[in-house]
Design an enzyme around this catalytic site. Sequence first.
Site, PDB file in Angstrom:
ATOM      1  N   MET A  29       0.848  -1.202   0.000  1.00  0.00           N
ATOM      2  CA  MET A  29       0.000   0.000   0.000  1.00  0.00           C
ATOM      3  C   MET A  29       0.882   1.250   0.000  1.00  0.00           C
ATOM      4  O   MET A  29       0.411   2.348   0.314  1.00  0.00           O
ATOM      5  CB  MET A  29      -0.941  -0.012   1.200  1.00  0.00           C
ATOM      6  N   LEU A  32       6.696   3.241   1.577  1.00  0.00           N
ATOM      7  CA  LEU A  32       7.592   2.108   1.791  1.00  0.00           C
ATOM      8  C   LEU A  32       8.595   2.345   2.918  1.00  0.00           C
ATOM      9  O   LEU A  32       9.015   3.463   3.177  1.00  0.00           O
ATOM     10  CB  LEU A  32       8.356   1.809   0.496  1.00  0.00           C
ATOM     11  N   HIS A  36       9.129  -3.376   3.518  1.00  0.00           N
ATOM     12  CA  HIS A  36       8.742  -3.562   2.115  1.00  0.00           C
ATOM     13  C   HIS A  36       9.984  -3.860   1.259  1.00  0.00           C
ATOM     14  O   HIS A  36       9.961  -4.733   0.383  1.00  0.00           O
ATOM     15  CB  HIS A  36       8.084  -2.294   1.550  1.00  0.00           C
ATOM     16  N   GLY A 146       5.143 -10.190   4.007  1.00  0.00           N
ATOM     17  CA  GLY A 146       5.825 -10.111   5.298  1.00  0.00           C
ATOM     18  C   GLY A 146       5.072 -10.846   6.397  1.00  0.00           C
ATOM     19  O   GLY A 146       3.841 -10.791   6.474  1.00  0.00           O
ATOM     20  N   GLN A 152      -2.760 -12.429   7.551  1.00  0.00           N
ATOM     21  CA  GLN A 152      -2.973 -12.167   6.121  1.00  0.00           C
ATOM     22  C   GLN A 152      -2.394 -13.301   5.269  1.00  0.00           C
ATOM     23  O   GLN A 152      -3.013 -13.755   4.301  1.00  0.00           O
ATOM     24  CB  GLN A 152      -2.291 -10.838   5.781  1.00  0.00           C
ATOM     25  N   ARG A 186       2.066   2.624   9.404  1.00  0.00           N
ATOM     26  CA  ARG A 186       1.233   3.281  10.414  1.00  0.00           C
ATOM     27  C   ARG A 186       2.051   3.847  11.575  1.00  0.00           C
ATOM     28  O   ARG A 186       1.524   4.636  12.353  1.00  0.00           O
ATOM     29  CB  ARG A 186       0.160   2.322  10.937  1.00  0.00           C
TER      30      ARG A 186
HETATM   31  P1  AMP Z   1       1.392  -2.920   3.451  1.00  0.00           P
HETATM   32  O1  AMP Z   1       1.975  -1.864   2.586  1.00  0.00           O
HETATM   33  O2  AMP Z   1       1.306  -2.557   4.891  1.00  0.00           O
HETATM   34  O3  AMP Z   1       0.129  -3.510   2.891  1.00  0.00           O
HETATM   35  O4  AMP Z   1       2.443  -4.127   3.426  1.00  0.00           O
HETATM   36  C1  AMP Z   1       2.865  -4.691   2.217  1.00  0.00           C
HETATM   37  C2  AMP Z   1       3.686  -5.920   2.517  1.00  0.00           C
HETATM   38  O5  AMP Z   1       4.810  -5.549   3.308  1.00  0.00           O
HETATM   39  C3  AMP Z   1       2.922  -6.976   3.307  1.00  0.00           C
HETATM   40  O6  AMP Z   1       3.255  -8.267   2.806  1.00  0.00           O
HETATM   41  C4  AMP Z   1       3.432  -6.772   4.700  1.00  0.00           C
HETATM   42  O7  AMP Z   1       3.365  -7.928   5.500  1.00  0.00           O
HETATM   43  C5  AMP Z   1       4.876  -6.399   4.433  1.00  0.00           C
HETATM   44  N1  AMP Z   1       5.455  -5.709   5.589  1.00  0.00           N
HETATM   45  C6  AMP Z   1       4.948  -4.634   6.237  1.00  0.00           C
HETATM   46  N2  AMP Z   1       5.728  -4.326   7.304  1.00  0.00           N
HETATM   47  C7  AMP Z   1       6.733  -5.231   7.329  1.00  0.00           C
HETATM   48  C8  AMP Z   1       7.869  -5.447   8.182  1.00  0.00           C
HETATM   49  N3  AMP Z   1       8.105  -4.677   9.232  1.00  0.00           N
HETATM   50  N4  AMP Z   1       8.699  -6.472   7.891  1.00  0.00           N
HETATM   51  C9  AMP Z   1       8.461  -7.278   6.823  1.00  0.00           C
HETATM   52  N5  AMP Z   1       7.414  -7.118   5.982  1.00  0.00           N
HETATM   53  C10 AMP Z   1       6.566  -6.124   6.223  1.00  0.00           C
END
Ligand code: AMP
Length: 279
Positions: A29, A32, A36, A146, A152, A186
């Site tokens: 989303m 980054l 990410h 992640g 998820q 967040r």
């Molecule tokens: P989001 O942008 O929050 O939807 O996350 C996109 C992807 O990044 C998802 O697969 C999340 O699980 C992964 N992700 C978010 N935060 C982390 C983190 N701290 N470590 C590893 N992967 C992450």
Amino acid sequence: MKIVNSLSEMQKLSWGSFVGKKVGFVPTMGFLHEGHLSLIAAAKQSCDIVIVSIYVNPAQFGPNEDLERYPRDAIRDFDLMKPYEVDCVFFPSDAQMYPEGYKTWIEVKDVSRILCGASRPGHFTGVATIVMKLINIVKPDFVFMGEKDFQQIAVLRTMLKDLNHPAEIVSCPIIREKDGLAMSSRNAYLNEDERQRALSLFLSLQKAQALYRKGIRDSETMRREMSSIICAAGGKIDYIEFVHPDTLQSMQILDVKAWIIIAVYMGKTRLIDNAAILA
Ligand code: AMP
């Protein structure tokens, strides 16, 4: 790095020049961070083509959630991705993903209803639907996700299995700040004081691991100890659960496989984290 806004242009690539190559996909989303980027690095290492999507999916936000204020900065995201030589960034609009008259939703029963699904009704239907749509457009062999979003992954693996889809989810470890806070877009909502207090999530997970090493096996004792760390830091607990990592079924008596999953409000910000009981 090709930036693709148009769904049909993305499909042309996926159904054309990317065919026959090993395609890795990283759905995000945006806004980054290192978490990410670790997924992009993992995809880069094992795939011929790496596609990243940036799309803040309205369908996974509840009516009183943070869709409007969710942080967005595409130019910064493109800059952060540059060193990774991503082949393609898919950056679609709402009108393309959910055109007028949109009707189709994917519901993964049971595993979508517990934990975060219980606190955020409809959230995983939004997640499952958008990820399935993106996978249909991008046609990846591997989807890099992640462990930060532990539930998820369980929901999406169930979806792919049930729909007989050959794409495979590669789960990657949580990337943390130096002090242990799990990275998250967040975290940008936290003020300085909340940011300090948010560390209690990680500290509580470490406490549970330490108790396990000392021989404690009952989840109630662990929950109590974890709660006291989080509450002392002013966090409001949504849930602290001990689950089997594959089924996400609750465990009362813990064994080596147990996984700890937590969701906590720090001020108005809802944070999630998780860890294996055996660090
Ligand atoms: P989001 O942008 O929050 O939807 O996350 C996109 C992807 O990044 C998802 O697969 C999340 O699980 C992964 N992700 C978010 N935060 C982390 C983190 N701290 N470590 C590893 N992967 C992450």
